[in-house]
Design an enzyme around this catalytic site. Structure first.
Site, PDB file in Angstrom:
ATOM      1  CG  ASP A  61     -18.560 123.521 115.126  1.00  0.00           C
ATOM      2  OD1 ASP A  61     -17.737 122.796 115.643  1.00  0.00           O
ATOM      3  OD2 ASP A  61     -19.609 123.666 115.290  1.00  0.00           O
ATOM      4  CB  CYS A 116     -31.454 108.243 128.770  1.00  0.00           C
ATOM      5  SG  CYS A 116     -29.797 109.187 128.913  1.00  0.00           S
ATOM      6  CD  GLU A 160     -21.453 120.033 106.351  1.00  0.00           C
ATOM      7  OE1 GLU A 160     -21.143 118.603 106.275  1.00  0.00           O
ATOM      8  OE2 GLU A 160     -21.046 120.542 107.473  1.00  0.00           O
ATOM      9  CB  CYS A 165     -16.588 118.422 119.392  1.00  0.00           C
ATOM     10  SG  CYS A 165     -16.059 117.670 117.866  1.00  0.00           S
ATOM     11  CB  CYS A 203     -23.185 108.805 131.824  1.00  0.00           C
ATOM     12  SG  CYS A 203     -24.391 109.550 131.073  1.00  0.00           S
TER      13      CYS A 203
END
EC number: 2.1.1.190
Length: 475
Positions: A405, A161, A356, A432, A80
């Protein structure tokens, strides 16, 4: 300014990695663990000509957006970057990050970008359905599992976590106890010795099903003898020992509610890649099931599946909205993985083609299509930049809508060129990485497409990463 010298600075911005940015006499400082608006005391650690890196020593005046991180190892752990920032500020940071990249890298003007509010989470904790924990030993010689410290392979012990599911802690406790009882060593990547490297844990949020896959540096869970005696008796003893250990581990893990699949992955390579290519099933069907909306998916240890199912439903729902399907369209889904978006689109399209590069993912995709009784989906194994031109030019398969994507590196230019040749009415880009997204959007815009709605989706609260979805329409 010299190394180890301390100074006071106000944090004015944050970079792509989540480090605070402050300026002192025109010189730029990057300071990890700071928040926009903080006034901090920092120590100079590394300096370049026009910028440097400093360590946070003390927060003198906290920003209005600063909060106390709930995780006790948030500063040491590399998982994080934004836990010290309130969730509202995290969303603002991510929205600005996308917008700035579109303007700076994509060269779009502000009035060309129809930016919609980012889709955040009601509860930005316990959202990950997948976790991969490395094993090692701490300074006291105890077996630990956790995550790597930032930019290192030093393991920070953390069984619980707060981004992962609560069952992780119980499962890790069982595995560490099992290793201790049976003398199984955690992997030492420097020496390339030891058996247990990682554990992969997955959970189906709607089904409650759990998967455990142990990654081992050996042919069997017992660590078959690779050296020394190699006669049949030695091999037989090793096999019997491995079978006994596997049975013992399965028995212990099955005490966890929801345990559905237990396996191990063989990875004897000296590599940073976590999973090996061979998976040995010990218990259950070898997969778990979960749903996104009304679509059911079977997820194996090697499957790519979005880690935040709550936000994935929002993301795919938005992709479906932007595609604006009436039931008569032919749709291409590039970089389709196990068919997650393909099957979502197939609910409203006439025909969907998925592409893919990973054969195992396509096997999963075909199985998932059959599982949902969808016969209007067809999948191809290969690179998108090779399959798409071939099917378009040789077989004249057109497209009304193309959905992409891609991985973080974005789309290949051959793939983008083929999209421009096919001239679909719409392109829906799921990304992303907003930097490569901005680059590819500029390419498509220069080729005759208008960027419509742009919307972020916070798939990874607490971190600097965000997904983004964009609608493009042909001029």
């Amino acid at each position: 300014m010299e190394k180890n010298q301390e100074f006071t600075v106000t944090i004015e911005d944050m970079n792509e990695d989540g480090a605070g940015v402050g300026k002192l006499d025109g010189y730029i400082w990057f300071i990890k663990d700071t928040v926009i608006g903080d006034v901090v005391r920092a120590k100079a650690m590394k300096m370049k000509k026009s910028y440097g890196f400093a360590r946070l020593m003390e927060v003198l005046e906290p920003s209005a957006g600063r909060v106390e991180p709930p995780c006790p190892v948030s500063r040491q752990c590399g998982g994080c970057q934004l836990q010290a920032m309130s969730y509202e500020e995290q969303l603002r940071f991510k929205e600005n990050k996308v917008l700035n990249n579109l303007m700076r890298i994509g060269k779009f003007k502000r009035d060309e970008i129809k930016m919609l509010p980012i889709m955040g989470m009601e509860n930005p904790w316990r959202y990950r359905n997948k976790a991969q924990f490395p094993f090692g030993r701490n300074k006291d010689g105890e077996i630990i599992a956790g995550f790597y410290a930032g930019r290192t392979h030093d393991i920070i012990g953390n069984d619980d976590c707060l981004l992962g599911v609560e069952e992780n802690q119980e499962i890790l406790g069982i595995i560490k106890g099992f290793m201790k009882e049976n003398g199984l060593e955690p992997y030492d990547e420097n020496a390339h010795k030891g058996l247990v490297r990682h554990v992969l844990i997955r959970k189906g949020f709607k089904t409650g099903e759990l998967m455990v896959c142990l990654v081992v540096n050996g042919r069997t869970l017992g660590g078959r003898l690779e050296d020394g005696l190699r006669d049949s008796r030695a091999d037989s003893l090793a096999d019997n020992s491995a079978d006994r250990l596997a049975g013992c581990l399965v028995e212990k893990l099955c005490q966890v509610k929801g345990m559905t699949s237990i396996s191990y992955s063989v990875n004897m390579e000296k590599t940073n890649v976590i999973m090996g290519k061979e998976v040995v099933n010990l218990y259950g069907p070898g997969y778990i099931t979960d749903y996104i909306g009304d679509v059911q998916y079977q997820i194996s240890p090697l499957s790519f599946y979005q880690v935040n199912p709550v936000q994935t439903e929002k993301l795919y729902g938005t992709a479906l909205e932007y595609a604006d399907l009436s039931g008569n369209e032919t749709v291409w889904d590039l970089y389709c993985g196990i068919g997650t978006i393909s099957l979502f689109l197939a609910q409203k399209a006439k025909k969907v083609y998925g592409v893919e590069i990973i054969p195992q993912a396509i096997e999963d995709a075909r199985r998932n299509a059959a599982l949902n009784g969808m016969d209007n989906v067809e999948f191809f194994v290969g690179k998108a930049e090779e399959v798409l031109p071939e099917q378009y030019e040789k077989n004249q398969i057109h497209a009304d809508v193309i959905v992409v994507d891609p991985p973080r590196k974005g789309c290949d230019t051959v793939c983008l060129d083929t999209i421009l040749k096919m001239r679909p009415e719409k392109v829906v880009y799921v990304s992303c990485d907003s930097a490569t997204l901005a680059r590819d959007l500029r390419y498509l815009a220069d080729g005759g497409y208008v960027v419509g709605k742009v919307r972020g989706c916070d798939m990874f609260p607490g971190t600097v990463h965000t997904e983004c979805i964009v609608e493009l329409c042909r001029k």
